[in-house]
Design an enzyme around this catalytic site. Structure first.
Site, PDB file in Angstrom:
ATOM      1  N   MET A  47       0.627   2.414   0.202  1.00  0.00           N
ATOM      2  CA  MET A  47      -0.622   1.690   0.459  1.00  0.00           C
ATOM      3  C   MET A  47      -1.294   1.228  -0.824  1.00  0.00           C
ATOM      4  O   MET A  47      -2.031   0.250  -0.835  1.00  0.00           O
ATOM      5  CB  MET A  47      -1.599   2.583   1.231  1.00  0.00           C
ATOM      6  N   THR A  65     -11.946   4.649   3.688  1.00  0.00           N
ATOM      7  CA  THR A  65     -11.876   6.024   3.193  1.00  0.00           C
ATOM      8  C   THR A  65     -10.699   6.774   3.802  1.00  0.00           C
ATOM      9  O   THR A  65     -10.510   7.943   3.535  1.00  0.00           O
ATOM     10  CB  THR A  65     -13.176   6.780   3.538  1.00  0.00           C
ATOM     11  N   SER A  66      -9.909   6.079   4.619  1.00  0.00           N
ATOM     12  CA  SER A  66      -8.800   6.747   5.293  1.00  0.00           C
ATOM     13  C   SER A  66      -7.631   7.013   4.347  1.00  0.00           C
ATOM     14  O   SER A  66      -7.406   6.278   3.402  1.00  0.00           O
ATOM     15  CB  SER A  66      -8.336   5.859   6.443  1.00  0.00           C
ATOM     16  N   CYS A  67      -6.895   8.100   4.597  1.00  0.00           N
ATOM     17  CA  CYS A  67      -5.729   8.446   3.776  1.00  0.00           C
ATOM     18  C   CYS A  67      -4.439   7.902   4.365  1.00  0.00           C
ATOM     19  O   CYS A  67      -3.377   8.053   3.789  1.00  0.00           O
ATOM     20  CB  CYS A  67      -5.586   9.957   3.639  1.00  0.00           C
ATOM     21  N   ILE A  68      -4.506   7.366   5.562  1.00  0.00           N
ATOM     22  CA  ILE A  68      -3.261   6.898   6.183  1.00  0.00           C
ATOM     23  C   ILE A  68      -3.371   5.438   6.621  1.00  0.00           C
ATOM     24  O   ILE A  68      -4.433   4.912   6.737  1.00  0.00           O
ATOM     25  CB  ILE A  68      -2.840   7.762   7.417  1.00  0.00           C
TER      26      ILE A  68
END
Lengths: 176, 102
Positions: free
Chosen positions: A45, B99-102
């Site tokens: 990502m 702010t998501s990690c995935i």
């Protein structure tokens, strides 16, 4: 001379971003596999060139038959808690079906957080250009062939080939 | 701080994310996209609309979620915003950094 030295020091202090990441996963525990997948996907990502190498029991995570049925250990796991936070008795963890039940519960909770199942996670990683590799030696040991592995696995490689892929500056190798 | 994007003063933070989603216009989006090296197509705008709606509803953005948006799949998303897609797409959409990690 002194000025030149100072300039050299200044150059060294420039932050170099991480360019390439190699993650090695050697365990089949749900948490170990997901640690590798979450970190790997996170790197993809961020635009970091990412390779994940599965070896030994970690092969379970890319083997079609086992990948979506990974367990977390309910015995010998001091981090285990009952729902509500009470300690989880080790004796209870050894009862038939407990580990499967706890693992299913964990998978359900992860799904609620939009954490995909293992096969979908691998697809997400490769969609972003991440690469998945299996260890040849471990494959031979467990008598697995490429056909047993998920389609998203790029290749079965040796340790030597793995290190060849990790050339260049800004590379990190992380063992989970 | 204010930054001049596409001829308008836009309130952005130090990373370049817009602080006020209501200041967003197509022209501003194109201005930010140019800085990020992305050329916006109709498909981009369709996705931007999806992202803005998601954020307005207080939902968390993930690449998985965008892959299931019906607008694009994950692979197309990576191709549309090369490098760090979620960061670039949110910046261009005028919403906060995810702010998501995935």
């Amino acid at each position: 001379m002194e000025k030149e030295l100072k300039e050299q020091v200044a150059v060294k202090e420039v932050k170099e971003p991480l360019k390439k990441l190699l993650l090695i996963c050697s365990k089949a525990n749900l948490e170990d596999v997901y640690a590798a997948l979450v970190m790997g996907n996170g790197a993809v990502m961020e635009g970091i060139e990412t390779k994940i190498f599965f070896t030994f029991f970690g092969l379970d995570a890319i083997t079609k038959k086992t990948m979506n049925k990974l367990h977390t250990a309910t015995t010998g796991n001091p981090g285990m808690r009952m729902p509500g936070g009470l300690p989880f008795p080790t004796m209870l963890g050894g009862l038939p079906g407990v580990e499967a039940g706890v693992s299913a519960m964990m998978r359900k909770q992860m799904d609620a957080l939009d954490i995909p199942p293992v096969d979908e996670f691998l697809e997400l990683i490769t969609a972003g250009g991440g690469e998945i590799y299996a260890c040849k030696l471990a494959m031979d040991m467990f008598k697995l062939t490429k056909e047993d592995l998920h389609d998203e696995v790029n290749d079965v490689i040796t340790v030597g080939q793995l290190y060849e892929m990790c050339d260049g500056p800004g590379v990190q190798i992380v063992f989970t | 701080m204010d930054k001049l994007i596409a001829g308008v003063n836009v309130d952005v933070n130090e990373e370049g994310y817009m602080n006020d989603a209501s200041q967003w216009t197509k022209e501003v989006a194109e201005g930010i996209a140019a800085e990020e090296g992305v050329e916006l197509t109709d498909k981009h705008f369709e996705l931007i609309e999806f992202i803005r709606n998601k954020v307005a509803n207080g939902e968390t953005l993930t690449i998985r979620g965008i892959g299931k948006s019906g607008v694009v799949n994950a692979k197309e998303f990576y191709a549309m915003f090369p490098g760090a897609p979620l960061k670039k797409a949110t910046k261009i959409s005028g919403v906060p950094k995810p702010t998501s990690c995935i």
